[in-house]
Design a protein around this motif. Structure first.
Motif, short mmCIF file in Angstrom:
data_model
loop_
_atom_site.label_atom_id
_atom_site.label_comp_id
_atom_site.label_asym_id
_atom_site.label_seq_id
_atom_site.Cartn_x
_atom_site.Cartn_y
_atom_site.Cartn_z
N UNK A 222 31.70 65.64 91.87
CA UNK A 222 31.67 65.46 90.43
C UNK A 222 30.37 65.91 89.79
N UNK A 223 29.61 66.77 90.46
CA UNK A 223 28.39 67.33 89.87
C UNK A 223 28.79 68.23 88.70
N UNK A 224 28.05 68.20 87.63
CA UNK A 224 28.36 69.01 86.45
C UNK A 224 27.82 70.44 86.57
N UNK A 225 26.59 70.57 87.08
CA UNK A 225 25.94 71.88 87.17
C UNK A 225 25.27 72.02 88.54
N UNK A 226 25.50 73.15 89.19
CA UNK A 226 24.82 73.49 90.43
C UNK A 226 24.12 74.82 90.21
N UNK A 227 22.79 74.80 90.15
CA UNK A 227 22.01 76.02 89.96
C UNK A 227 21.42 76.44 91.30
N UNK A 228 21.69 77.68 91.70
CA UNK A 228 21.24 78.20 92.99
C UNK A 228 20.27 79.35 92.75
N UNK A 229 19.06 79.22 93.32
CA UNK A 229 18.03 80.26 93.19
C UNK A 229 18.37 81.35 94.20
#
Length: 263
Positions: free
Chosen positions: A72-79
């Protein structure tokens, strides 16, 4: 909150499923940012070329995206690629620039099925055409999805981002739309590439390195940090679950005090 994992469940996934259900709903981080590090070292330990590590790391991106969605994570930012990564050997850069096309083309049907929306921060115009086209296709195809935002930081550098924000603010001043005394944090936020996203609640960096490497320097002001020795290709659902559990133990005070009586 927790959605059933897809596919046949092993004993390991059963255990993860059970532990995931124990997470406190209101303390699940809304935005997790990850510095994916250690692909090259993973390959070196196995006497393999560095690109083999990057290929394996791509599989981890798919795995962690699925699980973040389940949590249920809203945003996953991957570098995924920094402005400094252009300094790497040409053959390695070319391989890295081909990964988004491979990944997004094969994963796109599942992204649609899972209602995941692809976005990107970074200087898109400097990417090779085939890389840019793959990202644009995924962004456009998933634009109406309303679930997890899978946000790739590609050709991204935080200092360059802040310089561009300052330039935009100064243009507003030159036009007379804004005075110098009116400039505040809200104006800076508005011109950052992440203006449409909440600030990260949790930053994870894999591989044992303890630095930010020019990643979201403004946005991480009150983010919780977690550094792990695990190399990115070895980072799995259990690792992410443990990171979220550690996050839930922390008390975020944003510079304030925990209780009224504290001094």
């Amino acid at each position: 909150m927790f959605k059933k994992l897809l596919g046949k469940k092993s004993n390991k996934s059963e255990a993860i499923l059970q532990r995931s259900a124990e997470l406190v709903d209101e303390k699940v981080p809304s935005h997790i940012a990850i510095i994916m590090d250690g692909n090259g070292r993973w390959a070196k330990k196995r006497a393999m070329p560095r690109i083999a590590g990057h290929h394996e790391g791509m599989k981890t991106v798919r795995k962690i995206t699925r699980y973040a969605c389940d949590l249920g994570i809203d945003v996953l930012t991957l570098y995924a690629f920094s402005t400094e990564n252009w300094k790497r050997p040409k053959s390695e850069v070319e391989f890295l620039m081909g990964l988004p096309e491979q990944f997004l083309n094969s994963f796109l049907p599942e992204l649609m099925e899972r209602n995941i929306r692809v976005q990107m921060i970074g200087e898109e115009q400097n990417l090779p055409k085939h890389t840019r086209n793959a990202l644009i296709k995924a962004i456009d195809t998933t634009k109406n999805n309303t679930g997890l935002i899978l946000n790739f930081a590609m050709n991204y550098g935080s200092r360059a981002e802040m310089v561009m924000a300052m330039q935009e603010i100064m243009r507003e001043v030159e036009k007379g739309h804004l005075t110098i005394d009116e400039i505040n944090e809200t104006h800076v936020d508005r011109y950052l590439m992440t203006s449409h996203l909440p600030e990260p609640d949790l930053l994870i960096r894999t591989s044992g390195e303890v630095r930010l490497s020019n990643f979201m320097l403004w946005q991480l002001a009150y983010t919780e940090f977690l550094f792990t020795d695990t190399l990115w290709p070895d980072f799995d659902e259990q690792c992410l679950l443990e990171a979220v559990q550690e996050y839930q133990k922390r008390n975020r005070r944003y510079g304030g005090l925990e209780g009224e009586d504290e001094k």
